[in-house]
Design a protein around this motif. Structure first.
Motif, PDB file in Angstrom:
ATOM      1  N   LYS A   2       1.603  -8.757 -11.515  1.00 15.08           N
ATOM      2  CA  LYS A   2       0.968  -8.523 -12.905  1.00 15.08           C
ATOM      3  C   LYS A   2       1.942  -9.573 -13.720  1.00 15.08           C
ATOM      4  O   LYS A   2       1.422  -9.736 -14.725  1.00 15.08           O
ATOM      5  CB  LYS A   2       1.147  -6.933 -13.302  1.00 15.08           C
ATOM      6  CG  LYS A   2      -0.125  -6.257 -12.332  1.00 15.08           C
ATOM      7  CD  LYS A   2      -1.356  -6.772 -12.523  1.00 15.08           C
ATOM      8  CE  LYS A   2      -2.425  -5.955 -11.751  1.00 15.08           C
ATOM      9  NZ  LYS A   2      -3.626  -6.222 -11.625  1.00 15.08           N
ATOM     10  N   ASP A  21      -1.524 -12.424  -2.794  1.00 19.74           N
ATOM     11  CA  ASP A  21      -2.477 -10.993  -3.071  1.00 19.74           C
ATOM     12  C   ASP A  21      -3.046 -10.431  -1.905  1.00 19.74           C
ATOM     13  O   ASP A  21      -3.908 -10.343  -1.556  1.00 19.74           O
ATOM     14  CB  ASP A  21      -3.849 -11.347  -3.921  1.00 19.74           C
ATOM     15  CG  ASP A  21      -4.368 -10.221  -4.509  1.00 19.74           C
ATOM     16  OD1 ASP A  21      -3.702  -9.168  -4.473  1.00 19.74           O
ATOM     17  OD2 ASP A  21      -5.453 -10.292  -5.310  1.00 19.74           O
ATOM     18  N   SER A  64       1.317  -3.749 -17.670  1.00 19.74           N
ATOM     19  CA  SER A  64       0.217  -3.162 -18.132  1.00 19.74           C
ATOM     20  C   SER A  64       0.456  -3.213 -19.661  1.00 19.74           C
ATOM     21  O   SER A  64       1.167  -3.244 -20.188  1.00 19.74           O
ATOM     22  CB  SER A  64      -0.114  -1.838 -17.572  1.00 19.74           C
ATOM     23  OG  SER A  64       0.734  -0.704 -18.076  1.00 19.74           O
ATOM     24  N   GLU A  79       1.149   0.568  -6.682  1.00 20.67           N
ATOM     25  CA  GLU A  79       0.817  -0.698  -6.114  1.00 20.67           C
ATOM     26  C   GLU A  79      -0.031  -1.562  -6.952  1.00 20.67           C
ATOM     27  O   GLU A  79      -0.342  -2.928  -6.540  1.00 20.67           O
ATOM     28  CB  GLU A  79       0.084  -0.329  -4.665  1.00 20.67           C
ATOM     29  CG  GLU A  79      -1.431   0.514  -5.133  1.00 20.67           C
ATOM     30  CD  GLU A  79      -1.811   1.042  -3.696  1.00 20.67           C
ATOM     31  OE1 GLU A  79      -3.005   0.454  -3.387  1.00 20.67           O
ATOM     32  OE2 GLU A  79      -1.358   1.797  -3.070  1.00 20.67           O
ATOM     33  N   ASN A  80      -0.530  -1.066  -7.991  1.00 18.82           N
ATOM     34  CA  ASN A  80      -1.535  -2.120  -8.759  1.00 18.82           C
ATOM     35  C   ASN A  80      -0.688  -2.927  -9.776  1.00 18.82           C
ATOM     36  O   ASN A  80      -1.298  -3.604 -10.482  1.00 18.82           O
ATOM     37  CB  ASN A  80      -2.430  -1.247  -9.478  1.00 18.82           C
ATOM     38  CG  ASN A  80      -3.380  -0.459  -8.553  1.00 18.82           C
ATOM     39  OD1 ASN A  80      -3.688  -0.918  -7.361  1.00 18.82           O
ATOM     40  ND2 ASN A  80      -3.777   0.905  -8.543  1.00 18.82           N
ATOM     41  N   ASP A 131      -0.603   4.573  -8.681  1.00 24.97           N
ATOM     42  CA  ASP A 131      -0.951   3.210  -9.395  1.00 24.97           C
ATOM     43  C   ASP A 131       0.430   2.241  -9.348  1.00 24.97           C
ATOM     44  O   ASP A 131       0.131   1.060  -9.775  1.00 24.97           O
ATOM     45  CB  ASP A 131      -0.988   3.595 -10.896  1.00 24.97           C
ATOM     46  CG  ASP A 131       0.143   4.412 -11.668  1.00 24.97           C
ATOM     47  OD1 ASP A 131       0.296   5.422 -11.693  1.00 24.97           O
ATOM     48  OD2 ASP A 131       0.977   3.264 -12.115  1.00 24.97           O
ATOM     49  N   LYS A 181      -1.906  -6.940   0.758  1.00 23.55           N
ATOM     50  CA  LYS A 181      -1.048  -5.826   1.001  1.00 23.55           C
ATOM     51  C   LYS A 181      -0.288  -5.811   2.457  1.00 23.55           C
ATOM     52  O   LYS A 181      -1.153  -5.352   3.433  1.00 23.55           O
ATOM     53  CB  LYS A 181      -1.673  -4.596   0.472  1.00 23.55           C
ATOM     54  CG  LYS A 181      -2.261  -4.735  -0.969  1.00 23.55           C
ATOM     55  CD  LYS A 181      -2.936  -3.364  -1.251  1.00 23.55           C
ATOM     56  CE  LYS A 181      -3.175  -3.353  -2.823  1.00 23.55           C
ATOM     57  NZ  LYS A 181      -3.895  -2.301  -3.297  1.00 23.55           N
ATOM     58  N   ARG A 207       0.936  -1.123   0.045  1.00 23.33           N
ATOM     59  CA  ARG A 207       0.063  -0.001  -0.264  1.00 23.33           C
ATOM     60  C   ARG A 207       0.785   1.235  -0.073  1.00 23.33           C
ATOM     61  O   ARG A 207       1.687   1.441   0.919  1.00 23.33           O
ATOM     62  CB  ARG A 207      -0.680   0.017   1.352  1.00 23.33           C
ATOM     63  CG  ARG A 207      -1.633   1.151   1.224  1.00 23.33           C
ATOM     64  CD  ARG A 207      -2.937   1.256   0.446  1.00 23.33           C
ATOM     65  NE  ARG A 207      -3.887   0.124   0.620  1.00 23.33           N
ATOM     66  CZ  ARG A 207      -4.928  -0.137  -0.099  1.00 23.33           C
ATOM     67  NH1 ARG A 207      -4.695   0.399  -1.346  1.00 23.33           N
ATOM     68  NH2 ARG A 207      -5.653  -0.943   0.004  1.00 23.33           N
TER      69      ARG A 207
END
Length: 319
Positions: A145, A203, A295, A140-141, A138, A205, A126
Motif C-alpha cells: 500500500k 501482487d 490506509s 494482509e490487505n 486486515d 500471496k 495470506r
C-alpha cells in the motif's frame, strides 16, 4: 553461479519450524541455501535444525555463541556475514507457497535487465491460524500500500518474510554502524531500497503468515482497522509508532546523509526539525510531502498525533 541465500532466525520455534523448512525444501526453485541462526532457544529448536542439516546439504546451522540478540540484530548478523546475490528473510513459523522462490526470482531478474541498482521486490501474504486455516485479518490487505519512498519513514508495509532483495541493497546495509535506533530489520532494509534504489510490489500471496500466541512479531488482532483504533491502548501504540519511526528516521539520516541526494537530505532535515517546530510548521510539513500510511485512517491518526503531540511523544519512554 548465482547464489540465493535464505536467512532465518529462530527462537523457541519447535512447534512450527519443521513445517516451514519443509515448505522451503519443496520449492520449485531448488538452487538455494538456507542459513539458520538460533537466538538462544530453550526447546528442541536447535535439535530440529541439526536434524535438517544432516538431511539436506543446502541447510546450514550458524552456531553463534552470542545468545538472544533479538530478531533485528539476529537477522542483521546473518545478513552481515552471508554473501550472496539475492536474499530472502524467513520466519520460523510460516509456510511458503511452492512457487514463491520461482515467482520472485524471475520477477527480480526481469527487472534487473533494465535496472541495475539496489532493488527490492515483495509479495503479498495470506493470514492463517496455527493450523493453517485462513483467518480474517486486515493485516494482509496493507501489504503493497505504500506508494512513495518517503511514506516508508512513517510506516512499513512489508514484513521480512515477503521480501527479496539483491546484493546491492546489502552493500549499502553494510555501511550501517549502529542498530540501536532501528526498529526492525525489515523496515530498515525497505528504507535502504526506497532511498537508494527501487521497491516493487508483486501482487501475489505467496506466504501463509501464521498467527499464534507465540509470534515474536505478528499481524495483530483480527477485525477491521476502525474497530482496532477504538480498543484500549491503541492510541498509545500509535504514539509509540511515531516515536520509533521518528528515531529510526533520525538514525537513517545520520548514518546515510553523505550518500543521500539533495532532495532526500532536505526532506529528512525538515522531518528532523519537526521535533522543535510549532504545530503549524508540522502541519505544513505533512501537507508539503503528502505522507501516506497504509490506509486513510492510519494516515489520519498518525498525522494528527504527529502534528499535535510530537514533542511530548518523543520525550516519552515506550520501552
Amino acid at each position: 553461479m548465482t547464489k540465493v541465500a535464505i536467512l532465518m532466525s529462530t527462537y523457541n520455534g519447535e512447534d512450527y519450524l519443521q513445517q516451514q523448512i519443509d515448505s522451503i525444501r519443496v520449492q520449485n526453485f531448488t538452487d538455494w541455501e538456507l542459513f539458520i541462526r538460533d537466538d538462544g532457544s530453550k526447546d528442541r529448536t536447535v535439535a530440529i535444525i541439526k536434524e535438517n542439516v544432516h538431511r539436506d546439504s543446502r541447510i546450514n546451522y550458524v552456531n553463534d555463541v552470542a545468545q538472544n540478540l533479538g530478531p533485528k540484530k539476529s537477522f542483521f548478523k546473518l545478513l552481515k556475514n552471508i554473501e550472496a546475490d539475492y536474499y530472502f528473510f524467513c520466519d520460523q513459523d510460516d509456510v511458503w507457497v511452492k512457487n514463491k522462490l520461482t515467482t520472485m526470482l524471475n520477477f527480480m531478474e526481469n527487472q534487473e535487465k533494465t535496472f541495475r541498482e539496489p532493488l527490492l521486490v515483495y509479495c503479498g501474504l495470506r493470514c492463517v491460524d496455527g493450523n493453517l486455516e485462513v483467518i480474517n485479518n486486515d493485516f494482509e490487505n496493507i501489504i503493497g500500500k505504500l506508494a512513495k519512498p518517503y511514506d516508508r519513514f512513517i510506516g512499513n508495509d512489508m514484513p521480512g518474510v515477503v521480501m527479496l532483495f539483491n546484493r546491492k541493497v546489502r552493500e549499502i546495509f553494510l555501511k550501517t554502524n549502529d542498530y540501536d535506533e532501528i526498529e526492525m530489520h525489515d523496515w530498515w532494509i525497505a528504507l535502504i531500497a526506497a532511498m537508494f534504489g527501487k521497491v516493487i510490489f508483486i501482487d501475489e500471496k505467496l506466504v501463509l503468515y501464521r498467527q499464534h500466541g507465540r509470534n515474536t512479531v505478528g499481524a495483530g488482532t483480527n477485525g477491521g482497522i476502525l474497530k482496532k483504533f477504538f480498543k484500549s491502548g491503541t492510541l498509545k501504540k500509535q504514539d509509540k509508532l511515531i516515536n520509533v519511526s521518528f528515531r529510526q528516521s533520525r538514525a537513517f539520516f545520520e548514518q546515510y546523509k553523505k550518500s543521500l541526494n539533495r532532495e532526500q537530505r532536505q526532506f529528512l532535515r525538515e522531518l528532523m526539525s519537526c521535533e522543535s517546530s510549532s504545530i503549524a510548521q508540522r502541519y505544513r510539513f505533512f501537507k508539503k510531502y503528502d505522507l501516506q500510511g497504509t490506509s486513510s485512517l492510519r494516515t489520519l491518526v498518525y498525522k494528527w498525533l504527529f502534528i499535535i503531540r510530537l514533542t511530548k511523544i518523543l520525550k516519552t519512554d515506550y520501552s
